[in-house]
Design a protein around this motif. Structure first.
Motif, PDB file in Angstrom:
ATOM      1  N   LEU A  48      17.078   6.470 -18.651  1.00 44.52           N
ATOM      2  CA  LEU A  48      17.302   7.601 -19.547  1.00 44.52           C
ATOM      3  C   LEU A  48      18.666   8.222 -19.295  1.00 44.52           C
ATOM      4  N   ARG A  49      19.000   8.397 -18.015  1.00 40.88           N
ATOM      5  CA  ARG A  49      20.270   9.045 -17.704  1.00 40.88           C
ATOM      6  C   ARG A  49      21.438   8.202 -18.192  1.00 40.88           C
ATOM      7  N   ASN A  50      21.323   6.910 -17.967  1.00 39.44           N
ATOM      8  CA  ASN A  50      22.432   6.038 -18.341  1.00 39.44           C
ATOM      9  C   ASN A  50      22.581   5.898 -19.838  1.00 39.44           C
ATOM     10  N   MET A  82      15.799  -3.362 -22.780  1.00 40.78           N
ATOM     11  CA  MET A  82      16.224  -4.755 -22.811  1.00 40.78           C
ATOM     12  C   MET A  82      17.299  -5.022 -21.752  1.00 40.78           C
ATOM     13  N   ASN A  83      18.317  -4.145 -21.695  1.00 38.28           N
ATOM     14  CA  ASN A  83      19.364  -4.320 -20.683  1.00 38.28           C
ATOM     15  C   ASN A  83      18.792  -4.205 -19.283  1.00 38.28           C
ATOM     16  N   ASN A  84      17.944  -3.201 -19.094  1.00 37.28           N
ATOM     17  CA  ASN A  84      17.337  -2.972 -17.797  1.00 37.28           C
ATOM     18  C   ASN A  84      16.527  -4.194 -17.358  1.00 37.28           C
ATOM     19  N   LEU A  85      15.744  -4.706 -18.297  1.00 41.24           N
ATOM     20  CA  LEU A  85      14.892  -5.856 -18.042  1.00 41.24           C
ATOM     21  C   LEU A  85      15.731  -7.053 -17.583  1.00 41.24           C
ATOM     22  N   ILE A 123      15.819   7.194 -31.488  1.00 35.19           N
ATOM     23  CA  ILE A 123      15.578   7.298 -30.045  1.00 35.19           C
ATOM     24  C   ILE A 123      14.824   6.061 -29.561  1.00 35.19           C
ATOM     25  N   LEU A 124      13.827   5.630 -30.324  1.00 40.62           N
ATOM     26  CA  LEU A 124      13.100   4.410 -29.944  1.00 40.62           C
ATOM     27  C   LEU A 124      14.056   3.218 -29.922  1.00 40.62           C
ATOM     28  N   GLY A 125      14.944   3.158 -30.894  1.00 42.59           N
ATOM     29  CA  GLY A 125      15.926   2.071 -30.943  1.00 42.59           C
ATOM     30  C   GLY A 125      16.806   2.059 -29.702  1.00 42.59           C
ATOM     31  N   VAL A 126      17.285   3.248 -29.318  1.00 43.89           N
ATOM     32  CA  VAL A 126      18.107   3.343 -28.106  1.00 43.89           C
ATOM     33  C   VAL A 126      17.309   2.851 -26.910  1.00 43.89           C
ATOM     34  N   LEU A 127      16.044   3.270 -26.840  1.00 43.50           N
ATOM     35  CA  LEU A 127      15.229   2.883 -25.687  1.00 43.50           C
ATOM     36  C   LEU A 127      14.946   1.380 -25.684  1.00 43.50           C
ATOM     37  N   ILE A 128      14.694   0.800 -26.854  1.00 45.66           N
ATOM     38  CA  ILE A 128      14.447  -0.647 -26.907  1.00 45.66           C
ATOM     39  C   ILE A 128      15.649  -1.391 -26.341  1.00 45.66           C
ATOM     40  N   ILE A 129      16.827  -0.994 -26.776  1.00 41.04           N
ATOM     41  CA  ILE A 129      18.023  -1.690 -26.288  1.00 41.04           C
ATOM     42  C   ILE A 129      18.244  -1.406 -24.811  1.00 41.04           C
ATOM     43  N   ALA A 130      17.964  -0.179 -24.395  1.00 39.75           N
ATOM     44  CA  ALA A 130      18.151   0.176 -22.988  1.00 39.75           C
ATOM     45  C   ALA A 130      17.190  -0.603 -22.103  1.00 39.75           C
TER      46      ALA A 130
END
Ligand SMILES: Nc1ncnc2c1ncn2[C@@H]1O[C@H](COP(=O)(O)OP(=O)(O)OP(=O)(O)O)[C@@H](O)[C@H]1O
Ligand SMILES: Nc1ncnc2c1ncn2[C@@H]1O[C@H](COP(=O)(O)OP(=O)(O)OP(=O)(O)O)[C@@H](O)[C@H]1O
Ligand SMILES: [Mg+2]
Ligand SMILES: [Mg+2]
Lengths: 346, 292, 501, 346
Positions: free
Chosen positions: D63-65, D311-314, D302-309
């Motif tokens: 979330l922070r990043n 994904m990167n995290n994963l 916001i959901l879109g941002v989280l999906i991409i985030a």
């Protein structure tokens, strides 16, 4: 009296074209930039001959350096006319370029050489196969968009990542060697001029001009981009038209890849073609293609490519401070579009 | 935080996204070295394209449980996040662009020195007068700025009186080719080109060849690319030079990280001096297995 | 060719749009399909046209069962469809639009543009339409677009032509021409399905009729055996008023006065005024420039010279927001392009105009909007399910009512309505007339633009007739007859000396 | 019997939401990715507590990043909803970041320090001014688009070049030093968690949610993006709405710049914010915003941002081979969108 009349005639003709033909005003924008550029080459009446030779050479440089992007921009303008977008062009370029190089590689891993095919036949086969690969990759974009029902932006953003990444993965640590003959494709000289890429570009542009004006497919692109629902209700196979537009863009990217590889003799998989999507979109839009689909022309796109190319050339010729170069690009871009016929707002 | 004592060390590598050949080669070497050491270490390699993204990857590496990190930014300004990582007890080895934080270990070539060597090379070949074109890369940030600073400072020190022209280009052969062909139109006489990267230089040489120009006597480069090395002997009228900044140096950084974790005594800083390669010595550097 | 639709049912969520409907049409006959707004006419035809699948039922062509999964399949079996909403490609010229999906090609397989153009020209000449086939459709006014659509269907060599309210923005003159073309087609054994809310057209032109109400067939038979009143009764289920609406009132002070308004060739030297409580009609034929004139007064078009006075004060209308703030309302014609916001729901479409008027510090006053909305739904008898359903889920006539509702809620002082009853059924039309009369009674100045002379005569106190961008004459009281309007509209001089006021 | 009924109830409820609420299916896509991610953190039943702490920390990191990009994506989704596009966000970030740093710089060129303003007041003033600058730059985009009648793509491509280039030119070779206090804006700890950026993001998102749903301006954005002509004829000031959308995006970019500078303590003018335009557009589109305008929501974005985030995290957690990482991103992107409700085609 007569003189005044004739003058009025010209003025009317000019105003009429200016307000009614977007391409006309785009052309004028280009002409203004060419005048600037010519002036920046330091016109010199005393040595007209050599000045002119420099001018010609400069133009051949511009055209040759932009043949690749020019081809891609044509595909892009079709895609945008159909109300889509293709961000994957740069990555497709790398994927096709790598395949091409693996095919004609003269090293131990060269595919055709290992099959015992060499020389002109090998080059011929490699070129055909590369075109097929580009068509295939473009078609894949088209299929994901039409069958998968995924927005073009997402599909081509994904394949933009995918195509390049996979290419890099497989090509890491291997540098194919391109045979000298192959370099002739782009470097063959006519007189003292290396103009082959320019010729390919103009030939293909001619074909596409014809396709866009005189074929069912060409006109249906506009129909689909302008009003997908109406097109469908009129019996147009919307999905097929869309898919084909991406496939053709893939094909054009292949041409660009062949030109690029045969020109430099190698390809940097990490970087080649990166940013081409933006350049191509910008050229199309500057040339009057509407991002919401339905409007655009082959000639406009060529003018758009040239406006951007002359802009880059101009900045190098003027020797603008390096860190401000992009700022000037921004200004010229806005200037060139402002000079054109205004979009009717509301 | 790390949970249980494991038998393998966890090392994370923070690399820039592979935006051009040299960077790709570094990523390749880093991975290759980690793979060689895989009986002793577990590793993760992340690539990013700016400080913010690298910072988030640093967080992800912490989550994963990295004990040491090899950080290899292509931009300045990683000080605050790296300081926080060190405060969390992570060992950091810095490669290439300097991260100015106490406690950071460092393995690197010297971007500034590459400029210095370039200046010496050019004055060596064409004397202290003439027209020199500098190709800088604003989009590359500090890499380009350091090399250019080294070059200009040295020219002043030597007292060279060049007619200097600076242009912006990119670390790619396409950009080198297209920008250089414009520059050749503008200048009838150029004695040397200070290019900072082998990829750019390949394009520059191609442009000179296409224009049929014979006035240019020196084209420099940087990085150490096999393809460029092989071009050196083919051009007897132009001195093609490259300031070697071997991407393979990153292997030393990985080794250093492992040594630190093992508790060995390692120097805080290991700077590898710039080596100049041209047609007189290129053969020594040819390596058919090199990826770059 | 004979087409039979049997036991067709279709539901949209909770709404049962069609229940077990039978319908048939065959070559050489014109079959009217009528019914009130939302009765299911378009839905039924969309099923025949391959646009929508039916939930149940079958379609037979000459006794053989067929299935249409796409518009293309229906087209290919000889069914042409003029949809209720315009369906042309704005970015292509007229002659290419005429051939979309079945382009003419030459021997080598390339487009034969010249032939497409000349064929288009031929049809236009036959129908006496003065249009250059090379004009971009984008530049055409709604009425021209409708003509192009009709000509396209006529040109298709189809065996069956479905016409879903084809004449909504045409003037009587063009309608006559269209009918005579259709007469010819009929002789060539083409079958026509004709949907219209103008019952006089049905009486004049159709052989058979089918009436739908709430998705069910409620009546069918031969047109010669019924009267207009009977048809109207079976459509809406109650008597429809037919008496005149003329009224005797004193008009209040002047609200709008324009002097010498001019913009290029669209309108020239226009002067007139409108008063409180008055209903002023403006009519004319295609190309009379009335839309441009009133769009300009509303701040959406341009003005070269001339002045606008609102309640005696000289004003300049900078944009439509400005017009709204000054108390001018404008209901545009062609709801699909100018009236509807397809990504917003019914309620939002009905309140867009009043957001800035009712809001508190930018925050929408939902309660007030809802209250006003409910009121309008009741007054206009809008047939809908949930107020947050998409606007496209409404039938054409009900969409029109929503567009009207958004302006009624705003209650402007000067209200310009362009073709306000487009696509509205006979019953609702009377309701709308009542509402307009009420507005006038509340001292609002109402200006009605219409191509239907009947409508103007029925409701207006006074009317201006335009011809090629100028006011050709003004009519009032008994002099307001269809004949007189037509005379002026075609360019004849006025008999009396009542110049433009 | 009853059981079956209840089951059917759930299934119906699910299917109903799935087909009618785009946000629902986007949410499901995110949940699937979170399950994958949780699994990849190596769920460990024995040490549940510490596993959970890791999980929480991982989420705070995510979330922070992504707070910065998250804010920009919100602006971008408004722009796209109005049928526009803003490519200049990354460059605006750099321009605002540089101005901010020059204002609070503790070195010899620091503007506020030279005016004798230091400490908290200096930080306060600098933040306000930065927000104003961002608003101004965004507004400039808006003005060029509405008054100049130039397509948004061209305008923001030009200012994308211009803003960054000018910033680089002026900041060449100068590194401002940010005061320690300033870093508190992002690094202040609540308990042991550094969550300030997350709080800013969510607060602003909350405000924007309200703006988009309940204010005249918010709803007018949709009207303008869906049908500009209808909106205009309904008395909407189309130009004003459009201009404001870009200005607000500029403002949101300023917030992102403040978070970024106070988090990292510096800014690299050549690279910071580069590619943010694509990330923001991708997030908006994955979250259901339609590129042709008229459709999109704050929550979806916001959901879109989280999906991409996620994904990167994963990918970071899984340790995918670096050269294939982008390929996996491409696959996940397509997968996530495929999982969502299909766009109705035609
Ligand atoms: N796409 C849709 N989604 C939901 N409901 C719909 C849809 N299309 C039509 N309906 C509903 O089906 C019913 C029949 O609509 P239809 O368009 O067939 O009416 P109509 O007879 O053509 O009316 P009009 O004379 O106003 O055009 C209406 O209640 C309408 O709201
Ligand atoms: N396709 C066309 N070709 C040439 N002139 C045209 C065309 N369409 C409109 N005009 C001219 O533009 C002016 C305005 O016409 P327009 O059709 O817009 O008026 P209008 O008020 O909308 O008419 P109507 O109410 O009959 O639809 C007229 O002078 C007309 O001759
Ligand atoms: Mg209908
Ligand atoms: Mg008209």
């Amino acid at each position: 009296m007569q003189d005044k009349d004739r003058e009025k005639g010209f003025k009317d003709w000019f105003l009429d074209n200016w307000t009614n033909k977007p391409i006309f005003s785009t052309g004028i924008a280009l002409v203004v930039m060419i005048i600037l550029q010519t002036w920046s080459l330091g016109f010199d009446y005393d040595s007209l001959g050599s000045w002119f030779l420099t001018w010609i050479n400069n133009w051949i440089n511009i055209l040759r350096n932009n043949a690749g992007v020019g081809l891609i921009a044509l595909g892009m303008s079709f895609v945008i006319m159909s109300a889509g977008i293709d961000l994957s062009v740069g990555s497709t370029l790398v994927a096709v370029g790598a395949s091409l190089m693996m095919l004609i590689d003269r090293g131990p891993n060269g595919i055709l050489i290992n099959l015992g095919i060499e020389g002109i036949p090998a080059i011929f086969i490699a070129v055909i196969l590369s075109l097929a690969i580009g068509y295939f990759l473009g078609n894949l974009n088209g299929l994901l968009i039409t069958r998968g029902g995924i927005p073009p932006f997402v599909v081509t953003l994904a394949t933009m990542k995918f195509y390049r990444s996979v290419t890099q993965h497989f090509m890491q640590g291997y540098n194919p060697r391109v045979p000298m003959q192959f370099l002739g494709i782009s470097n063959f000289q006519i007189g003292s001029f290396r103009v082959m890429p320019v010729i390919y570009w103009l030939l293909i542009a001619g074909v596409l001009y014809f396709v866009s004006k005189r074929t069912t497919f060409g006109r249906q692109i506009i129909a689909v981009g302008s009003n997908e629902r109406s097109a469908n209700l009129s019996g147009v196979n919307v999905k097929k038209v869309k898919r084909r537009v991406y496939a053709i863009t893939g094909l054009l990217v292949s041409f660009a890849a062949i030109i690029q590889v045969s020109r430099i003799g190698s390809m940097d998989y990490a970087n080649a073609g990166s940013g081409y999507e933006m350049e191509a979109i910008a050229a199309a839009v500057v040339g009057g293609t509407s991002m919401s689909g339905g409007r655009g022309t082959v000639i406009g796109t060529i003018l758009g490519v040239l406006i951007i190319a002359v802009m880059n050339n101009l900045l190098n010729l003027l020797g603008v401070p390096p860190f401000l170069r992009e700022a000037f690009k921004g200004l010229i871009l806005i200037g060139a579009v402002l000079m054109q016929k205004k979009q009717k707002s509301v | 935080g790390s949970v249980s004592a494991q038998d393998k060390y966890k090392i994370g590598v923070l690399a820039p996204a592979v935006t051009h050949g040299w960077v790709a080669a570094v990523a390749y070497h880093a991975e290759a070295r980690c793979e060689e050491l895989s009986d002793q270490i577990e590793y993760r390699i992340q690539t990013s394209s700016n400080a913010a993204e690298m910072t988030s990857q640093l967080d992800d590496l912490k989550t994963w449980g990295a004990e040491a990190i090899v950080a290899f930014p292509q931009w300045t300004g990683m000080e605050v996040p790296i300081r926080m990582a060190i405060e969390d007890g992570i060992e950091v080895v810095n490669f290439d662009i300097k991260i100015d934080v106490d406690g950071v270990y460092r393995v690197a070539g010297d971007n500034y020195d590459m400029g210095v060597e370039g200046a010496h090379y050019i004055t060596d070949k064409i004397g202290k007068e003439g027209t020199v074109v500098i190709l800088e890369v604003p989009t590359a940030g500090s890499v380009s700025e350091l090399r250019k600073a080294g070059f200009l400072d040295t020219l002043e020190e030597i007292g060279a009186d060049f007619d200097l022209h600076t242009y912006a280009t990119k670390f790619t052969r396409e950009a080198g080719l297209s920008d250089m062909s414009d520059i050749l139109i503008r200048h009838d006489q150029i004695d040397a080109v200070y290019s900072m990267d082998d990829e750019t230089s390949i394009g520059v040489v191609k442009a000179i060849e296409e224009a049929g120009r014979e006035d240019i006597k020196v084209v420099t480069g940087g990085g150490g690319m096999q393809e460029y090395f092989e071009m050196m002997p083919e051009y007897q009228n132009i001195w093609l030079e490259s300031a070697l900044y071997s991407p393979a140096m990153v292997k030393d950084a990985v080794d250093m990280a492992l040594d630190i974790l093992k508790g060995k005594d390692v120097p805080q800083e290991k700077i590898i001096p710039t080596t100049i390669v041209d047609r007189t010595n290129y053969e020594k550097f040819l390596d058919p297995d090199s990826p770059y | 060719m004979k087409i039979e639709m049997k036991n067709i049912s279709r539901a949209f969520g909770a709404i049962q749009a069609l229940k077990d409907v039978d319908f048939s049409v065959q070559g050489g006959e014109v079959c009217a399909l009528i019914g009130e707004n939302g009765a299911g006419k378009s839905t039924l035809m969309n099923i025949l046209g391959g646009v929508l699948p039916a939930d149940q039922g079958e379609i037979l062509i000459d006794g053989e069962k067929v299935e249409f999964n796409s518009p293309a399949e229906s087209l290919n079996s000889g069914i042409a469809f003029i949809h209720q909403e315009l369906n042309l490609i704005n970015d292509l010229p007229i002659y290419e639009n005429m051939f979309i999906g079945r382009e003419l090609k030459n021997k080598r397989g390339f487009l034969d543009l010249e032939k497409m153009e000349s064929k288009t020209r031929e049809v236009f000449e036959k129908m006496q339409i003065k249009l250059d086939p090379k004009t971009m459709v984008r530049d055409l006014d709604t009425s021209y677009k409708q003509i192009v659509e009709i000509s396209r269907a006529i040109m298709m060599d189809a065996s069956i032509i479905i016409m879903d309210e084809p004449t909504t923005s045409l003037t009587d003159q063009e309608i006559e021409r269209v009918f005579s073309m259709m007469e010819t087609l009929k002789k060539h054994d083409v079958g026509i399905v004709f949907i219209s809310h103008k019952l006089s057209e049905v009486m004049e032109f159709c052989d058979r009729y089918t009436v739908l109400r709430n998705g069910e067939t409620v009546a069918e038979g031969l047109v010669e055996e019924v009267t207009v009143d009977q048809l109207a009764y079976s459509m809406v289920g109650h008597e429809v008023r037919t008496e005149s609406l003329q009224r005797e009132t004193e008009f209040g002070e002047e609200v709008l006065r324009v002097e010498n308004l001019t913009f290029e060739n669209n309108f020239k030297d226009i002067s007139f005024s409108a008063h409180k409580g008055e209903i002023l009609g403006v009519t004319g034929l295609l190309g009379d420039g009335r839309r441009e004139l009133f769009e300009a007064i509303f701040g959406s078009g341009q003005i070269e010279s001339g002045e606008i006075y609102l309640k005696g004060e000289k004003i300049r209308v900078r944009n439509t927001t400005d017009a709204l703030q000054k108390g001018i309302g404008y209901l545009p014609r062609d709801r699909k392009e100018n009236g509807i916001i397809k990504d917003m729901n019914i309620f939002e479409n009905a309140s867009i105009v009043t957001w800035p008027i009712f809001d508190n510090w930018g925050v929408i006053d939902l309660e007030r909007q809802e209250k006003e909305f409910e009121q309008q739904v009741k007054d206009l008898q809008i047939k809908m399910d949930q107020k947050n359903d998409p606007i496209n889920s409404l039938s054409g006539g009900n969409q029109q009512k929503i567009v009207l509702a958004k302006w009624l809620i705003a209650s402007p002082e000067l209200f310009i309505l362009d073709n306000p009853t487009q696509g509205v059924d006979v019953g609702a039309k009377e309701d709308i007339y009542d509402i307009i009369l009420e507005l006038a009674a509340e001292d609002i100045a109402v200006i009605i633009l219409s191509s239907e002379a009947k409508e103007i005569i029925r409701i207006c106190d006074r009317s201006l007739v335009m011809y090629h961008g100028i006011i050709q004459g003004e009519l009032k009281g008994d002099s307001m007859t269809e004949h007189e309007i037509m005379r002026l509209a075609t360019g004849a001089q006025t008999n009396s000396r009542q110049e433009g006021s």
